[in-house]
Design a protein around this motif. Structure first.
Motif, PDB file in Angstrom:
ATOM      1  N   ALA A 222       0.825  -1.210   0.000  1.00  0.00           N
ATOM      2  CA  ALA A 222       0.000   0.000   0.000  1.00  0.00           C
ATOM      3  C   ALA A 222       0.859   1.259   0.000  1.00  0.00           C
ATOM      4  CB  ALA A 222      -0.912   0.005   1.223  1.00  0.00           C
ATOM      5  N   VAL A 223       0.251   2.344  -0.483  1.00  0.00           N
ATOM      6  CA  VAL A 223       0.908   3.646  -0.512  1.00  0.00           C
ATOM      7  C   VAL A 223      -0.111   4.713  -0.156  1.00  0.00           C
ATOM      8  CG1 VAL A 223       0.500   3.935  -3.000  1.00  0.00           C
ATOM      9  CG2 VAL A 223       2.337   5.231  -1.884  1.00  0.00           C
ATOM     10  N   ALA A 224       0.333   5.753   0.561  1.00  0.00           N
ATOM     11  CA  ALA A 224      -0.574   6.839   0.925  1.00  0.00           C
ATOM     12  C   ALA A 224       0.161   8.170   0.935  1.00  0.00           C
ATOM     13  CB  ALA A 224      -1.196   6.589   2.292  1.00  0.00           C
ATOM     14  N   THR A 225      -0.583   9.199   0.572  1.00  0.00           N
ATOM     15  CA  THR A 225      -0.170  10.591   0.717  1.00  0.00           C
ATOM     16  C   THR A 225      -1.361  11.339   1.306  1.00  0.00           C
ATOM     17  OG1 THR A 225      -0.901  11.125  -1.521  1.00  0.00           O
ATOM     18  CG2 THR A 225       1.428  10.546  -1.252  1.00  0.00           C
ATOM     19  N   ASP A 226      -1.178  12.608   1.599  1.00  0.00           N
ATOM     20  CA  ASP A 226      -2.272  13.440   2.093  1.00  0.00           C
ATOM     21  C   ASP A 226      -3.117  13.885   0.906  1.00  0.00           C
ATOM     22  OD1 ASP A 226      -3.979  15.353   3.090  1.00  0.00           O
ATOM     23  OD2 ASP A 226      -2.393  16.679   3.818  1.00  0.00           O
ATOM     24  N   PRO A 227      -4.363  13.418   0.797  1.00  0.00           N
ATOM     25  CA  PRO A 227      -5.189  13.790  -0.349  1.00  0.00           C
ATOM     26  C   PRO A 227      -5.499  15.282  -0.422  1.00  0.00           C
ATOM     27  CG  PRO A 227      -6.432  12.402   1.190  1.00  0.00           C
ATOM     28  CD  PRO A 227      -5.037  12.510   1.704  1.00  0.00           C
ATOM     29  N   SER A 228      -5.413  15.975   0.714  1.00  0.00           N
ATOM     30  CA  SER A 228      -5.735  17.408   0.724  1.00  0.00           C
ATOM     31  C   SER A 228      -4.508  18.310   0.621  1.00  0.00           C
ATOM     32  CB  SER A 228      -6.511  17.765   1.997  1.00  0.00           C
ATOM     33  OG  SER A 228      -5.668  17.639   3.134  1.00  0.00           O
ATOM     34  N   LEU A 229      -3.309  17.715   0.697  1.00  0.00           N
ATOM     35  CA  LEU A 229      -2.058  18.488   0.700  1.00  0.00           C
ATOM     36  C   LEU A 229      -2.140  19.664   1.680  1.00  0.00           C
ATOM     37  CD1 LEU A 229      -1.101  18.489  -3.089  1.00  0.00           C
ATOM     38  CD2 LEU A 229      -0.277  16.975  -1.277  1.00  0.00           C
ATOM     39  N   ALA A 230      -2.455  19.335   2.922  1.00  0.00           N
ATOM     40  CA  ALA A 230      -2.580  20.334   3.988  1.00  0.00           C
ATOM     41  C   ALA A 230      -1.282  21.105   4.165  1.00  0.00           C
ATOM     42  CB  ALA A 230      -2.968  19.637   5.295  1.00  0.00           C
ATOM     43  N   ASP A 231      -1.377  22.223   4.843  1.00  0.00           N
ATOM     44  CA  ASP A 231      -0.194  23.039   5.120  1.00  0.00           C
ATOM     45  C   ASP A 231       0.624  22.420   6.244  1.00  0.00           C
ATOM     46  OD1 ASP A 231      -0.772  24.964   3.216  1.00  0.00           O
ATOM     47  OD2 ASP A 231      -1.918  26.210   4.607  1.00  0.00           O
ATOM     48  N   GLY A 232       1.900  22.197   6.002  1.00  0.00           N
ATOM     49  CA  GLY A 232       2.827  21.760   7.027  1.00  0.00           C
ATOM     50  C   GLY A 232       2.951  20.258   7.172  1.00  0.00           C
ATOM     51  N   ILE A 233       4.108  19.856   7.657  1.00  0.00           N
ATOM     52  CA  ILE A 233       4.429  18.438   7.769  1.00  0.00           C
ATOM     53  C   ILE A 233       3.577  17.727   8.821  1.00  0.00           C
ATOM     54  CG2 ILE A 233       6.354  18.759   9.375  1.00  0.00           C
ATOM     55  CD1 ILE A 233       6.128  16.113   6.545  1.00  0.00           C
ATOM     56  N   ILE A 234       3.249  18.392   9.914  1.00  0.00           N
ATOM     57  CA  ILE A 234       2.431  17.759  10.955  1.00  0.00           C
ATOM     58  C   ILE A 234       1.063  17.389  10.387  1.00  0.00           C
ATOM     59  CG2 ILE A 234       1.271  18.085  13.181  1.00  0.00           C
ATOM     60  CD1 ILE A 234       4.226  17.770  13.598  1.00  0.00           C
ATOM     61  N   ALA A 235       0.387  18.351   9.770  1.00  0.00           N
ATOM     62  CA  ALA A 235      -0.953  18.097   9.208  1.00  0.00           C
ATOM     63  C   ALA A 235      -0.887  17.069   8.089  1.00  0.00           C
ATOM     64  CB  ALA A 235      -1.571  19.397   8.707  1.00  0.00           C
ATOM     65  N   GLN A 236       0.106  17.167   7.211  1.00  0.00           N
ATOM     66  CA  GLN A 236       0.207  16.190   6.123  1.00  0.00           C
ATOM     67  C   GLN A 236       0.507  14.797   6.655  1.00  0.00           C
ATOM     68  OE1 GLN A 236       2.089  16.663   2.391  1.00  0.00           O
ATOM     69  NE2 GLN A 236       1.382  18.769   2.118  1.00  0.00           N
ATOM     70  N   THR A 237       1.311  14.707   7.696  1.00  0.00           N
ATOM     71  CA  THR A 237       1.607  13.397   8.282  1.00  0.00           C
ATOM     72  C   THR A 237       0.343  12.796   8.885  1.00  0.00           C
ATOM     73  OG1 THR A 237       3.909  14.008   8.695  1.00  0.00           O
ATOM     74  CG2 THR A 237       3.027  12.152   9.962  1.00  0.00           C
ATOM     75  N   GLN A 238      -0.406  13.583   9.648  1.00  0.00           N
ATOM     76  CA  GLN A 238      -1.654  13.088  10.233  1.00  0.00           C
ATOM     77  C   GLN A 238      -2.606  12.602   9.144  1.00  0.00           C
ATOM     78  OE1 GLN A 238      -2.581  16.698  12.345  1.00  0.00           O
ATOM     79  NE2 GLN A 238      -1.817  15.882  14.292  1.00  0.00           N
TER      80      GLN A 238
ATOM     81  N   ASN B 239      -3.708   8.679   8.464  1.00  0.00           N
ATOM     82  CA  ASN B 239      -5.129   8.325   8.515  1.00  0.00           C
ATOM     83  C   ASN B 239      -5.568   7.674   7.205  1.00  0.00           C
ATOM     84  OD1 ASN B 239      -5.474   9.202  11.135  1.00  0.00           O
ATOM     85  ND2 ASN B 239      -6.064  11.258  10.522  1.00  0.00           N
ATOM     86  N   GLU B 240      -5.081   8.200   6.094  1.00  0.00           N
ATOM     87  CA  GLU B 240      -5.376   7.619   4.780  1.00  0.00           C
ATOM     88  C   GLU B 240      -4.778   6.215   4.685  1.00  0.00           C
ATOM     89  OE1 GLU B 240      -6.863   7.956   0.700  1.00  0.00           O
ATOM     90  OE2 GLU B 240      -7.394   8.758   2.660  1.00  0.00           O
ATOM     91  N   LEU B 241      -3.571   6.040   5.193  1.00  0.00           N
ATOM     92  CA  LEU B 241      -2.931   4.729   5.171  1.00  0.00           C
ATOM     93  C   LEU B 241      -3.735   3.714   5.982  1.00  0.00           C
ATOM     94  CD1 LEU B 241      -0.588   2.962   4.273  1.00  0.00           C
ATOM     95  CD2 LEU B 241       0.669   3.766   6.269  1.00  0.00           C
ATOM     96  N   ARG B 242      -4.206   4.118   7.144  1.00  0.00           N
ATOM     97  CA  ARG B 242      -5.032   3.220   7.958  1.00  0.00           C
ATOM     98  C   ARG B 242      -6.287   2.806   7.184  1.00  0.00           C
ATOM     99  NH1 ARG B 242      -5.716   3.170  13.827  1.00  0.00           N
ATOM    100  NH2 ARG B 242      -4.699   5.204  13.804  1.00  0.00           N
ATOM    101  N   ARG B 243      -6.936   3.771   6.528  1.00  0.00           N
ATOM    102  CA  ARG B 243      -8.134   3.484   5.739  1.00  0.00           C
ATOM    103  C   ARG B 243      -7.827   2.460   4.636  1.00  0.00           C
ATOM    104  NH1 ARG B 243      -9.823   4.223   0.943  1.00  0.00           N
ATOM    105  NH2 ARG B 243      -8.160   5.635   0.335  1.00  0.00           N
ATOM    106  N   ILE B 244      -6.730   2.677   3.930  1.00  0.00           N
ATOM    107  CA  ILE B 244      -6.343   1.797   2.829  1.00  0.00           C
ATOM    108  C   ILE B 244      -6.045   0.389   3.350  1.00  0.00           C
ATOM    109  CG2 ILE B 244      -4.534   1.356   1.112  1.00  0.00           C
ATOM    110  CD1 ILE B 244      -4.356   4.492   0.843  1.00  0.00           C
ATOM    111  N   LEU B 245      -5.267   0.292   4.423  1.00  0.00           N
ATOM    112  CA  LEU B 245      -4.934  -1.024   4.983  1.00  0.00           C
ATOM    113  C   LEU B 245      -6.187  -1.771   5.429  1.00  0.00           C
ATOM    114  CD1 LEU B 245      -1.726  -0.194   7.046  1.00  0.00           C
ATOM    115  CD2 LEU B 245      -1.868  -1.625   4.994  1.00  0.00           C
TER     116      LEU B 245
END
Length: 116
Positions: free
Chosen positions: A25-41, A45-51
């Motif tokens: 599986a692979v995941a990125t932030d679908p919303s491309l939020a501002d900042g590394i903290i928000a993008q990591t969260q 979360n997207e990765l958990r959904r995919i798994l």
């Protein structure tokens, strides 16, 4: 051998593939939020959904490679990761690599997991 694919919209790739009891599986932030903290969260979360959609979860993760647009942001990644990953029984083997990512993308996570 059966291969089950979970296509990603319009990019010629899958967000997950399951074969022989293993989830890729692979995941990125679908919303491309501002900042590394928000993008990591958002990415985690997207990765958990995919798994979970593929029949696995955090406890099934075997290996993770985290690609960071700026590897100096690893401490910020770790602060989010440690809350997200949960108990030691969920911890995969993990590597972090600094790479050039698509414009606006600060993090991408690729994992291998077993079906649970």
């Amino acid at each position: 051998m059966t291969i089950k694919r979970f296509p990603y919209e319009g990019l010629g790739r899958c967000e997950a593939v399951v074969s022989d009891g293993i989830v890729y599986a692979v995941a990125t932030d679908p919303s491309l939020a501002d900042g590394i903290i928000a993008q990591t969260q958002n990415t985690l979360n997207e990765l958990r959904r995919i798994l979970e959609a593929a029949g696995s979860g955090l406890a099934g993760m075997l290996q993770a490679t985290v690609y960071l647009n700026d590897v100096r942001q690893k401490p910020n990644l770790d602060s989010v990761w440690l809350d997200w990953i949960g108990p030691e029984t969920n911890w995969p083997q993990r590597a972090c690599v600094g790479v050039d990512l698509d414009e606006g993308c600060l993090i991408e996570v690729v994992v291998t997991a077993k079906l649970v």
